[in-house]
Design an enzyme around this catalytic site. Structure first.
Site, PDB file in Angstrom:
ATOM      1  N   ARG A 125       6.364 -10.120 -21.427  1.00 13.81           N
ATOM      2  CA  ARG A 125       6.809 -11.517 -21.326  1.00 13.81           C
ATOM      3  C   ARG A 125       8.279 -11.652 -21.699  1.00 13.81           C
ATOM      4  O   ARG A 125       8.966 -12.547 -21.222  1.00 13.81           O
ATOM      5  CB  ARG A 125       5.907 -12.404 -22.196  1.00 13.81           C
ATOM      6  CG  ARG A 125       5.951 -12.096 -23.665  1.00 13.81           C
ATOM      7  CD  ARG A 125       4.778 -12.680 -24.428  1.00 13.81           C
ATOM      8  NE  ARG A 125       3.540 -11.911 -24.219  1.00 13.81           N
ATOM      9  CZ  ARG A 125       2.366 -12.229 -24.751  1.00 13.81           C
ATOM     10  NH1 ARG A 125       2.243 -13.300 -25.514  1.00 13.81           N
ATOM     11  NH2 ARG A 125       1.298 -11.492 -24.512  1.00 13.81           N
TER      12      ARG A 125
ATOM     13  N   LYS B 214       7.422  -7.131 -13.566  1.00 18.52           N
ATOM     14  CA  LYS B 214       7.551  -6.439 -14.847  1.00 18.52           C
ATOM     15  C   LYS B 214       7.647  -4.936 -14.594  1.00 18.52           C
ATOM     16  O   LYS B 214       6.745  -4.342 -14.009  1.00 18.52           O
ATOM     17  CB  LYS B 214       6.324  -6.746 -15.729  1.00 18.52           C
ATOM     18  CG  LYS B 214       6.183  -5.835 -16.960  1.00 18.52           C
ATOM     19  CD  LYS B 214       4.953  -6.184 -17.807  1.00 18.52           C
ATOM     20  CE  LYS B 214       4.737  -5.182 -18.946  1.00 18.52           C
ATOM     21  NZ  LYS B 214       3.553  -5.478 -19.781  1.00 18.52           N
TER      22      LYS B 214
ATOM     23  N   ASP C 140       4.656  -5.145 -29.014  1.00 20.43           N
ATOM     24  CA  ASP C 140       3.819  -4.740 -27.888  1.00 20.43           C
ATOM     25  C   ASP C 140       3.616  -5.873 -26.885  1.00 20.43           C
ATOM     26  O   ASP C 140       3.094  -5.662 -25.795  1.00 20.43           O
ATOM     27  CB  ASP C 140       2.468  -4.226 -28.409  1.00 20.43           C
ATOM     28  CG  ASP C 140       1.702  -3.448 -27.363  1.00 20.43           C
ATOM     29  OD1 ASP C 140       2.308  -3.075 -26.339  1.00 20.43           O
ATOM     30  OD2 ASP C 140       0.495  -3.217 -27.576  1.00 20.43           O
TER      31      ASP C 140
ATOM     32  N   GLU D 170       5.677  -7.153 -24.917  1.00 21.43           N
ATOM     33  CA  GLU D 170       7.045  -6.959 -24.425  1.00 21.43           C
ATOM     34  C   GLU D 170       7.256  -7.446 -22.999  1.00 21.43           C
ATOM     35  O   GLU D 170       8.366  -7.805 -22.626  1.00 21.43           O
ATOM     36  CB  GLU D 170       7.422  -5.472 -24.545  1.00 21.43           C
ATOM     37  CG  GLU D 170       7.008  -4.569 -23.376  1.00 21.43           C
ATOM     38  CD  GLU D 170       5.508  -4.458 -23.178  1.00 21.43           C
ATOM     39  OE1 GLU D 170       4.753  -4.758 -24.130  1.00 21.43           O
ATOM     40  OE2 GLU D 170       5.085  -4.098 -22.074  1.00 21.43           O
TER      41      GLU D 170
ATOM     42  N   LYS E 220       0.903   1.340 -30.094  1.00 25.17           N
ATOM     43  CA  LYS E 220      -0.467   1.317 -29.564  1.00 25.17           C
ATOM     44  C   LYS E 220      -1.254   2.508 -30.121  1.00 25.17           C
ATOM     45  O   LYS E 220      -0.662   3.537 -30.440  1.00 25.17           O
ATOM     46  CB  LYS E 220      -0.420   1.448 -28.035  1.00 25.17           C
ATOM     47  CG  LYS E 220       0.004   0.212 -27.291  1.00 25.17           C
ATOM     48  CD  LYS E 220      -0.094   0.443 -25.787  1.00 25.17           C
ATOM     49  CE  LYS E 220       0.386  -0.778 -25.014  1.00 25.17           C
ATOM     50  NZ  LYS E 220      -0.476  -1.955 -25.175  1.00 25.17           N
TER      51      LYS E 220
HETATM   52  N1  BES Z   1       1.001  -3.616 -20.926  1.00 28.09           N
HETATM   53  C1  BES Z   1       0.178  -4.261 -21.866  1.00 28.09           C
HETATM   54  C2  BES Z   1      -1.050  -4.929 -21.229  1.00 28.09           C
HETATM   55  C3  BES Z   1      -2.048  -4.004 -20.591  1.00 28.09           C
HETATM   56  C4  BES Z   1      -3.149  -3.564 -21.299  1.00 28.09           C
HETATM   57  C5  BES Z   1      -1.897  -3.614 -19.272  1.00 28.09           C
HETATM   58  C6  BES Z   1      -4.087  -2.730 -20.694  1.00 28.09           C
HETATM   59  C7  BES Z   1      -2.821  -2.775 -18.674  1.00 28.09           C
HETATM   60  C8  BES Z   1      -3.905  -2.350 -19.377  1.00 28.09           C
HETATM   61  C9  BES Z   1       0.987  -5.342 -22.590  1.00 28.09           C
HETATM   62  O1  BES Z   1       2.326  -5.075 -22.767  1.00 28.09           O
HETATM   63  C10 BES Z   1       0.404  -5.476 -23.952  1.00 28.09           C
HETATM   64  O2  BES Z   1       0.523  -4.560 -24.718  1.00 28.09           O
HETATM   65  N2  BES Z   1      -0.220  -6.614 -24.224  1.00 28.09           N
HETATM   66  C11 BES Z   1      -0.835  -6.867 -25.479  1.00 28.09           C
HETATM   67  C12 BES Z   1      -0.421  -8.246 -25.930  1.00 28.09           C
HETATM   68  C13 BES Z   1      -0.747  -8.534 -27.367  1.00 28.09           C
HETATM   69  C14 BES Z   1       0.101  -7.688 -28.287  1.00 28.09           C
HETATM   70  C15 BES Z   1      -0.507  -9.995 -27.609  1.00 28.09           C
HETATM   71  C16 BES Z   1      -2.338  -6.769 -25.276  1.00 28.09           C
HETATM   72  O3  BES Z   1      -2.828  -7.143 -24.210  1.00 28.09           O
HETATM   73  O4  BES Z   1      -3.022  -6.278 -26.162  1.00 28.09           O
HETATM   74 ZN    ZN Z   2       3.197  -3.794 -21.424  1.00 27.60          ZN
HETATM   75 MN    MN Z   3       2.726  -3.963 -24.534  1.00 29.64          MN
END
Ligand code: BES
Ligand code: ZN
Ligand code: MN
Length: 484
Positions: free
Chosen positions: A335, A249, A331, A333, A261
């Site tokens: 996947r 990724k 967010d 994204e 965010k």
């Molecule tokens: N890049 C983030 C996940 C992440 C969070 C990586 C903290 C490193 C530190 C990912 O793209 C994301 O935003 N995931 C969301 C998914 C949710 C919207 C289902 C998350 O983990 O909150």
């Molecule tokens: Zn991300």
């Molecule tokens: Mn994200």
């Protein structure tokens, strides 16, 4: 920061500068008699009584020019314990800024073959800092000369060097801020891998549109930067045997998009491309050490931004696999980027296995913190191999469940699936379950969620804080132990 390591074919008596000698756990120094002068010997034997022998590294200041440093190693010291010891050595002497050390390899028992190599590997890994954007650079310059006969073979020296360079390249990429390493710049930098013998193919937006990679493209469409899929092939075998595939990724910055965010800690999302950087660093290491395998690295490079053209919650897109996805949260994204990259990798390269890496979910940090990456896999054998490799190099993974029972949480009313689980719970598993739907031919596949591992605020055993490079040594070990 530099640590220079040289191997020299000279005896160790009467060398100029600091002397590093290895002793057993009890600091029985009589074995050192033949390695130091008699006055030096009586100096350390007198002072030894005053020292705290629980410490593993003890320093004797002979004069302003010369220290004798004793490093204690136990009988069955493991490779990773030797690495940690080297890192500790660096921490203990880094404040001296400019210094030289003669490491006497003859003071290590011959049964402990890899100790010098591992010790220096750990020292080197720990010494990395990212100070590219500091106008005042840290002027640490440590020079190490290895003397004696019990040293690392030149073959192993090459392996360690390759692994260090690959890991540092990963750390460099992860450390770069989002304004510098955006997808256009990242794709351009990957071209330079051609120099080490890697075949690089860059698919830009136009090509991706033609191929139908709309879940990847959708993530990047709000950004003024391009979106890319880059493939990197290393053919260390002359035959056409199936390659090992690594997918990463590469979200150069993740604002969340329209599902924006919160401001606090959003800056951390500059490391949301760490999965791709591990793939790149690994490929570089494999090429540098001319690994006898065929491998392919595939990375999806995008920037997830809000904007007039950004993807909306509720949008429905058709992936490269043909399956449709309803975007309920922009967010989630990672996947979407991986979905197209995974199917493409499976179809195009027909690999022996696929391992993907991603900073995919915050939920994996809730589960495992910064001790283990989450492992999700459709294959028990591959899982065991990854778990073992992780134990060996202290880059640990913990297997988490996949199950069709989670599928209902990501089935959508309006499309084949949705990109988040609205019911809540099992955030990392539902993300992995989503990814699994894009492996179409049952290829052995493992997904590593490295959200808690890619970056360390305070530093760990083999890093001094910042980008860790977690995953490069793990996957290198997997290849070395099971596929080479
Ligand atoms: N890049 C983030 C996940 C992440 C969070 C990586 C903290 C490193 C530190 C990912 O793209 C994301 O935003 N995931 C969301 C998914 C949710 C919207 C289902 C998350 O983990 O909150
Ligand atoms: Zn991300
Ligand atoms: Mn994200």
């Amino acid at each position: 920061m530099t640590v220079q390591i040289n191997y020299k074919n000279i005896g160790s008596k009467n060398v100029k500068g600091n002397l590093v000698l290895f002793v057993d756990e009890k600091f029985s120094i009589s074995s050192l008699k033949k390695h130091v002068s008699s006055s030096e010997y009586s100096f350390i034997s007198d002072l030894l009584k005053t020292k705290d022998l629980k410490k593993k590294i003890i320093t004797f200041d002979l004069n302003s020019e010369k220290k004798i440093i004793l490093v204690s190693i136990k009988k069955n010291l493991s490779n990773s314990e030797a690495e940690n010891l080297g890192a500790k050595f660096y921490d203990q002497f880094k404040d001296l800024k400019q210094s030289k050390y003669n490491l006497n390899s003859d003071t290590i028992p011959i049964e402990l073959k890899n100790i010098i190599g591992c010790f220096l590997h750990g020292l080197k890994l720990k010494s990395y800092i990212f100070d590219k954007y500091k106008t005042k650079k840290n002027k640490i310059n440590i020079q190490i000369i290895v003397t004696g006969k019990n040293k690392t073979s030149s073959k192993d020296q090459i392996k360690f060097r390759a692994l260090e360079e690959g890991t540092f390249y990963t750390r460099d990429l992860v450390s770069e801020p989002g304004n510098i390493l955006h997808p256009d710049e990242y794709a351009k930098r990957l071209n330079s891998l051609r120099k080490v013998g890697i075949r690089v193919n860059i698919y830009d937006e136009k090509k991706l549109k033609k191929l139908g990679m709309n879940t990847l493209l959708g993530v990047g469409q709000g950004s003024i930067r391009g979106s890319y899929l880059v493939t990197m092939e290393w053919n260390g075998l002359n035959n056409k045997s199936k390659p090992l595939a690594f997918v990463g990724k590469g979200v150069c910055f993740d604002t969340g998009g329209i599902s924006l965010k919160p401001a606090k800690f959003m800056e951390d999302m500059t490391y949301d491309m760490a999965g791709s950087a591990v793939v790149v660093g690994l490929m570089k290491s494999l090429a540098l050490r001319k690994a006898k395998i065929n491998a392919v690295g595939v990375v999806g490079l995008v920037e997830n931004m809000p904007g007039g053209n950004a993807q909306r919650p509720g949008d429905i897109v058709k992936s490269y696999s043909g399956k449709t996805v309803e975007i309920l949260n922009t967010d989630a994204e990672g996947r979407l980027v991986l979905a197209d990259a995974l199917t493409y990798t499976e179809q195009k390269f027909k690999p022996k296995f696929i391992v993907d890496l991603a900073t995919l979910t915050g939920a994996i940090i809730v589960s495992l913190g910064s001790e283990y990456a989450g492992l999700f896999s459709n294959d028990d054998k591959l899982s065991k191999q990854i778990i073992n490799a992780g134990k060996n190099v202290e880059e640990k993974v913990w297997r988490m469940p996949l199950s069709k029972n989670y599928d209902k949480l990501i089935d959508s009313k309006n499309a084949d699936m949705q990109n988040i689980n609205y019911v809540g719970g099992a955030g990392s598993t539902t993300a992995a379950q989503f990814l699994q739907r894009f492996i179409l031919n049952k290829t052995p596949w493992a997904h590593l969620d490295i959200a808690g591992m890619a970056f360390s605020k305070y530093g760990g055993a083999l890093n001094s804080g910042g980008a860790t490079g977690y995953g490069v040594r793990l996957l290198n070990k997997l290849i070395e132990d099971y596929y080479e």
